[in-house]
Design a protein around this motif. Sequence first.
Motif, short mmCIF file in Angstrom:
data_model
loop_
_atom_site.label_atom_id
_atom_site.label_comp_id
_atom_site.label_asym_id
_atom_site.label_seq_id
_atom_site.Cartn_x
_atom_site.Cartn_y
_atom_site.Cartn_z
N UNK A 175 9.42 9.91 -10.95
CA UNK A 175 8.07 10.39 -10.63
C UNK A 175 7.10 9.81 -11.66
N UNK A 176 5.81 10.10 -11.47
CA UNK A 176 4.79 9.59 -12.36
C UNK A 176 5.02 10.08 -13.78
N UNK A 177 4.56 9.30 -14.78
CA UNK A 177 4.84 9.66 -16.19
C UNK A 177 4.43 11.08 -16.56
N UNK A 178 3.26 11.52 -16.14
CA UNK A 178 2.83 12.87 -16.50
C UNK A 178 3.68 13.94 -15.84
N UNK A 203 7.41 5.31 -7.33
CA UNK A 203 8.63 5.10 -6.56
C UNK A 203 8.61 3.78 -5.77
N UNK A 204 7.42 3.30 -5.43
CA UNK A 204 7.32 2.07 -4.64
C UNK A 204 7.58 0.82 -5.47
N UNK A 220 7.99 13.71 0.26
CA UNK A 220 7.48 12.40 -0.15
C UNK A 220 6.82 11.66 1.01
N UNK A 221 7.52 11.53 2.14
CA UNK A 221 7.02 10.68 3.22
C UNK A 221 5.70 11.18 3.79
N UNK A 222 5.50 12.49 3.83
CA UNK A 222 4.25 13.03 4.38
C UNK A 222 3.05 12.71 3.49
N UNK A 223 3.32 12.26 2.26
CA UNK A 223 2.25 11.89 1.34
C UNK A 223 2.13 10.38 1.17
N UNK A 224 2.86 9.60 1.99
CA UNK A 224 2.89 8.15 1.83
C UNK A 224 2.43 7.46 3.11
N UNK A 225 1.82 6.27 2.99
CA UNK A 225 1.45 5.50 4.18
C UNK A 225 2.69 5.16 5.01
N UNK A 229 7.50 3.47 4.60
CA UNK A 229 8.78 4.11 4.94
C UNK A 229 9.94 3.12 4.90
N UNK A 230 9.83 1.94 5.57
CA UNK A 230 10.95 1.00 5.52
C UNK A 230 11.30 0.57 4.10
N UNK A 231 10.28 0.36 3.25
CA UNK A 231 10.56 -0.03 1.87
C UNK A 231 11.30 1.08 1.13
N UNK A 232 10.86 2.31 1.29
CA UNK A 232 11.52 3.42 0.62
C UNK A 232 12.96 3.57 1.09
#
Length: 316
Positions: A175-178, A203-204, A220-225, A229-232
């Motif tokens: 996840x993000x550093x913070x 993550x990308x 995760x997916x509901x918050x991503x373009x 999805x295929x890349x993830x």
Amino acid sequence: MASKVLFAALDLEIFSHLADGPLAVDEIQQRTKAASNGLCTLLRALTSQGLLGLDGDRYFNSPAAAAYLVLKSPLYFGDYFRYQIDRQIYPSFAELGDALNGKPTTPMYARMASPAEAELFSRSQHVGSLGPAHLLARRVDGSRWTKLLDVAGGSGAFSIAMCERNPQLRATIIDFPNVVQIAKRYASEAELEDRISTVAGDALTTSWPSGQDAVLMSYLLSAMPANTFPLLFEKAYQALNSGGIILVHDFMLDDQRHGPSNAALWFVANSISGPDLVSFSASDLKTILLDSGFTAPESTDLLPGLTGLVSACRPY
């Protein structure tokens, strides 16, 4: 309006003040220091919503309020409403019109760059995720896993639940550093700091550790373009051992894609973050998983009417 009534009551700790027994308006006013007339109006609204009851002139908590909205209750859920819903999700709806007209909005994940916003989001999400996390840990057999990769794992609620149920398991959170700093704190509080590690990054673009028995993507997916999805899924495929499993937990529409209502509404909330976010069903994800090389996709409800769980295997 009903939502704001609940949020205001939580901020005033009204349900906690009533935890030890019924109180009259003047007694509640003395404890909350709220303006008398406004407090009286608020208490009446809370009663109209079924959150409080009234015995003569004394207010008392409903059973649900006593269980979930009292600070000292082991099932306390109020911080999820106070911090994430009231202070982050609710205000974002002011941008819904802009989002629908293709104008720039503020993506939720962009706020994670701020330590204060990351703390606020992760603290409230931890409260909201613990229930589904323990439910997933009971639902999925992880007794043969030794490594779990929790992608965008946030506060670590799911990693903690899975490790508590499976003593042989070690988890890694990306996840993000913070955010991973907060995850480390929760892992330490759960006495799991030696079994839960973190990778700070997006993550990308961040490399995922290999040799995993399971990869989890929760909310995760509901918050991503949609085009990510295929890349993830490809990154999950490469991170997994042969025979490993991918688990996708998220808001999920039914196959007709017209409901359930709560899932559909959450997709609207997420869509404010950008024009490329989409709503989806389990069957939509199964198709992409198959195209990504996974086999035997399965799906089930996790929180009925709200979230689903889709799984698939990397073939041997």
